[in-house]
Scaffold this motif. Structure first.
Motif, PDB file in Angstrom:
ATOM      1  N   ILE A 170       0.833  -1.205   0.000  1.00 56.03           N
ATOM      2  CA  ILE A 170       0.000   0.000   0.000  1.00 56.03           C
ATOM      3  C   ILE A 170       0.867   1.255   0.000  1.00 56.03           C
ATOM      4  N   LEU A 171       1.873   1.281   0.858  1.00 55.27           N
ATOM      5  CA  LEU A 171       2.733   2.464   0.936  1.00 55.27           C
ATOM      6  C   LEU A 171       3.589   2.637  -0.315  1.00 55.27           C
ATOM      7  N   ASN A 172       4.070   1.548  -0.898  1.00 57.40           N
ATOM      8  CA  ASN A 172       4.856   1.653  -2.134  1.00 57.40           C
ATOM      9  C   ASN A 172       4.009   2.188  -3.288  1.00 57.40           C
ATOM     10  N   ILE A 173       2.765   1.727  -3.376  1.00 56.79           N
ATOM     11  CA  ILE A 173       1.860   2.247  -4.409  1.00 56.79           C
ATOM     12  C   ILE A 173       1.584   3.724  -4.164  1.00 56.79           C
ATOM     13  N   TRP A 174       1.392   4.098  -2.911  1.00 56.26           N
ATOM     14  CA  TRP A 174       1.126   5.481  -2.551  1.00 56.26           C
ATOM     15  C   TRP A 174       2.316   6.378  -2.912  1.00 56.26           C
ATOM     16  N   VAL A 175       3.529   5.927  -2.603  1.00 62.77           N
ATOM     17  CA  VAL A 175       4.722   6.706  -2.958  1.00 62.77           C
ATOM     18  C   VAL A 175       4.844   6.818  -4.480  1.00 62.77           C
TER      19      VAL A 175
END
Length: 156
Positions: free
Chosen positions: A137-142
């Motif tokens: 989730i955080l990698n997609i968000w970044v």
């Protein structure tokens, strides 16, 4: 490096199949070599022994009790998430993706997605799944933030 060490020890402690963590010894070796180069060229090579003792002691202490390795695994997830949130905060403040690579972050997201699949198929460990889902989730968000703030070249 700490997160990689804890994750490797966690996988070994629970006797998971080698293919679920085979890349971690290689990543750790790369980080240790990089750390040794940094210590050597900064003139702090004397600290290498201190770090080796910390590594050895930590490696042993992680498995003294089951709750220690489980807590360390959860703390590593928190630390990894915090570093990605710090990257997001920096991107939001500057509103510029600068030299940050969307390709690298998207590859990291892809890796997390595949690790979720392999974890479900091999160990189905909840702590590992939570880690990879959070990181995905955080990698997609970044990645999305990088793409949002990417500067486009002006053509005349």
């Amino acid at each position: 490096l700490f997160s990689f060490l804890v994750f490797l020890r966690y996988q070994i402690y629970y006797d998971y199949p080698l293919q679920t963590y085979l890349e971690y010894p290689i990543i750790i070796a790369q980080d240790v070599i990089l750390l040794l180069f940094i210590l050597h060229y900064s003139g702090n090579m004397k600290r290498a022994l201190f770090y080796a003792i910390i590594f050895g002691g930590g490696w042993y202490m992680l498995t003294l009790r089951k709750w220690v390795i489980d807590l360390a695994m959860n703390l590593c997830t928190f630390i990894s998430a915090a570093s990605k949130l710090a990257q997001l905060r920096c991107l939001w403040q500057t509103k510029d993706s600068g030299q940050v690579s969307a390709l690298t972050w998207s590859m990291s997201a892809y890796t997390c997605a595949t690790r979720i699949f392999t974890t479900v198929m091999t160990t189905n460990d909840l702590a590992v799944l939570i880690r990879f889902i959070t990181m995905l989730i955080l990698n997609i968000w970044v990645t999305a933030t990088i793409l949002c703030y990417r500067k486009t070249k002006k053509t005349d």
